[in-house]
Design a protein around this motif. Structure first.
Motif, mmCIF file in Angstrom:
data_model
loop_
_atom_site.group_PDB
_atom_site.id
_atom_site.type_symbol
_atom_site.label_atom_id
_atom_site.label_comp_id
_atom_site.label_asym_id
_atom_site.label_seq_id
_atom_site.Cartn_x
_atom_site.Cartn_y
_atom_site.Cartn_z
ATOM 1 N N UNK A 115 4.944 -8.454 1.236
ATOM 2 C CA UNK A 115 3.756 -8.047 1.974
ATOM 3 C C UNK A 115 2.820 -9.238 2.122
ATOM 4 N N UNK A 116 2.034 -9.222 3.207
ATOM 5 C CA UNK A 116 1.120 -10.318 3.506
ATOM 6 C C UNK A 116 -0.276 -9.768 3.803
ATOM 7 N N UNK A 117 -1.270 -10.597 3.587
ATOM 8 C CA UNK A 117 -2.634 -10.237 3.986
ATOM 9 C C UNK A 117 -2.639 -9.947 5.484
ATOM 10 N N UNK A 118 -3.251 -8.831 5.857
ATOM 11 C CA UNK A 118 -3.325 -8.422 7.252
ATOM 12 C C UNK A 118 -2.298 -7.383 7.647
ATOM 13 N N UNK A 119 -1.255 -7.178 6.814
ATOM 14 C CA UNK A 119 -0.271 -6.136 7.124
ATOM 15 C C UNK A 119 -0.939 -4.766 7.159
ATOM 16 N N UNK A 120 -0.520 -3.949 8.122
ATOM 17 C CA UNK A 120 -0.972 -2.552 8.202
ATOM 18 C C UNK A 120 0.004 -1.693 7.416
ATOM 19 N N UNK A 121 -0.520 -0.925 6.456
ATOM 20 C CA UNK A 121 0.354 -0.130 5.592
ATOM 21 C C UNK A 121 -0.212 1.272 5.417
ATOM 22 N N UNK A 122 0.696 2.195 5.137
ATOM 23 C CA UNK A 122 0.307 3.489 4.596
ATOM 24 C C UNK A 122 0.826 3.538 3.170
ATOM 25 N N UNK A 154 -10.972 10.473 -5.307
ATOM 26 C CA UNK A 154 -9.863 11.254 -4.758
ATOM 27 C C UNK A 154 -9.378 10.675 -3.425
ATOM 28 N N UNK A 155 -8.462 11.399 -2.782
ATOM 29 C CA UNK A 155 -7.936 11.010 -1.483
ATOM 30 C C UNK A 155 -6.541 10.435 -1.600
ATOM 31 N N UNK A 156 -5.534 11.142 -1.059
ATOM 32 C CA UNK A 156 -4.150 10.707 -1.215
ATOM 33 C C UNK A 156 -3.420 10.503 0.116
ATOM 34 N N UNK A 157 -4.093 10.675 1.242
ATOM 35 C CA UNK A 157 -3.465 10.486 2.560
ATOM 36 C C UNK A 157 -4.081 9.260 3.228
ATOM 37 N N UNK A 158 -3.771 8.062 2.735
ATOM 38 C CA UNK A 158 -4.546 6.905 3.183
ATOM 39 C C UNK A 158 -3.666 5.714 3.540
ATOM 40 N N UNK A 204 -7.712 -2.526 2.303
ATOM 41 C CA UNK A 204 -8.980 -2.169 2.944
ATOM 42 C C UNK A 204 -8.713 -0.895 3.756
ATOM 43 N N UNK A 205 -9.351 0.193 3.370
ATOM 44 C CA UNK A 205 -9.017 1.507 3.909
ATOM 45 C C UNK A 205 -9.377 1.611 5.394
ATOM 46 N N UNK A 206 -8.389 2.032 6.192
ATOM 47 C CA UNK A 206 -8.635 2.340 7.605
ATOM 48 C C UNK A 206 -8.999 3.800 7.783
ATOM 49 N N UNK A 207 -8.496 4.653 6.909
ATOM 50 C CA UNK A 207 -8.791 6.075 6.990
ATOM 51 C C UNK A 207 -8.044 6.826 5.911
#
Length: 315
Positions: free
Chosen positions: A62-69, A44-48, A17-20
């Motif tokens: 990895x788990x649901x809720x983890x913050x990732x880039x 498009x968009x590759x810095x997410x 789920x995209x934060x930015x």
């Protein structure tokens, strides 16, 4: 802008789920039709980065809720470039945001192996700079032993300032040439003491390290003129394909100059995140605008202008 199918994670994927997602010059290039890997309709968009909302059956780390880039790199993994440590030159390279759906969306499915967890306390304005800083670190790797010598950077956009910050981090005294008053002001607030509006205002005639972060032929020509004897010049800015610059090849021979190009990330994504943990207070100032996804056109206009630095799209 439009609707796409809801992404679903395959066995080795996760849904983010995209934060930015940051916008850069490469996105402008792609959206204008200059990216051979991009076929419309596309995302498009590759810095997410964002929060994991679904995990594939084969993903255990990895788990649901983890913050990732997300490292956007996708290659064939078997060509001579991939096998020799130069995956950024893979002829079949097609990253998230070009061949594969990217971050200008609300959700996206990506390979779990492309995800890197980020510390809970790291702001998104810092974490989402991992991809551009990763590109910068690869460029600095290309400079090799020249890193640490005094340097001048042409252009104080996001890439130019990241280059300047990284070179300073490695011990260089860095001068900056930038025409925009706003960008010169930010460079000064970041602690750079030599920030001028033209090459003629530099306090010295030549430097051992020169970096162009503009991609503008006239600026590249100016940059070449101040490379010192035995010095190195790195092209970080992306010029329009087919552009021409005038340089004196005599100087390359008799002064043994090194002219280098740099393309994308090359095994620098993890290092980028580690470095952001130490310089986050500096680089967060590069993010000047957060724009909602539904106002995507305005975000593009800001990126093309001289009134913004890094623009983030937020769903």
């Amino acid at each position: 802008m439009g609707d796409t199918a809801e992404p679903v994670a395959s066995a080795n994927e996760v849904v983010v789920d995209i934060a930015g997602c940051g916008i850069c010059g490469t996105d402008l290039h792609s959206l204008s039709g200059g990216n051979a890997f991009l076929r419309f309709p596309a995302v498009p968009g590759h810095e997410f980065g964002g929060w994991i909302s679904e995990v594939g059956d084969e993903v255990s780390w990895l788990r649901v809720g983890d913050r990732v880039i997300v490292d956007p790199t996708r290659t064939d993994e078997h060509c001579k470039f991939c096998r020799s440590g130069r995956a950024n030159l893979c002829p079949e390279k097609g990253s998230y945001g070009s061949r594969h759906p990217g971050g200008f969306a609300e959700k996206v499915a990506v390979r779990a192996s492309n995800c890197v967890k980020i510390p809970d306390g790291m702001p998104w304005e810092v974490a989402l700079l991992a991809e551009p800083l990763g590109c910068v670190l690869h460029g600095i790797d290309r400079l090799g032993d020249a890193v640490g010598g005094d340097a001048v950077v042409f252009g104080a956009g996001p890439i130019g300032l990241l280059v300047a910050i990284a070179l300073r981090y490695n011990g260089a005294e860095v001068a900056i040439v930038e025409r925009s008053e706003m960008r010169r002001g930010l460079a000064g607030r970041l602690g750079f003491e030599i920030v001028v509006d033209a090459v003629g205002a530099l306090p010295r005639a030549n430097y051992p390290v020169v970096v162009d972060a503009t991609g503008v032929p006239a600026a590249i020509e100016d940059a070449f003129r101040v490379v010192g004897r035995g010095g190195s010049m790195l092209l970080m800015g992306v010029a329009e394909q087919g552009s021409l610059v005038r340089i004196d090849p005599y100087r390359i021979n008799w002064q043994e100059l090194t002219i280098l190009g740099s393309s994308a990330i090359n095994h620098t994504f993890f290092r980028s995140l580690e470095m952001l943990g130490r310089i986050g207070d500096q680089v967060s100032q590069l993010v000047t605008h957060n724009v909602p996804l539904e106002d995507f056109g305005r975000a593009l206009d800001l990126t093309r202008s001289q009134s913004a630095l890094k623009v983030l799209i937020r769903p």
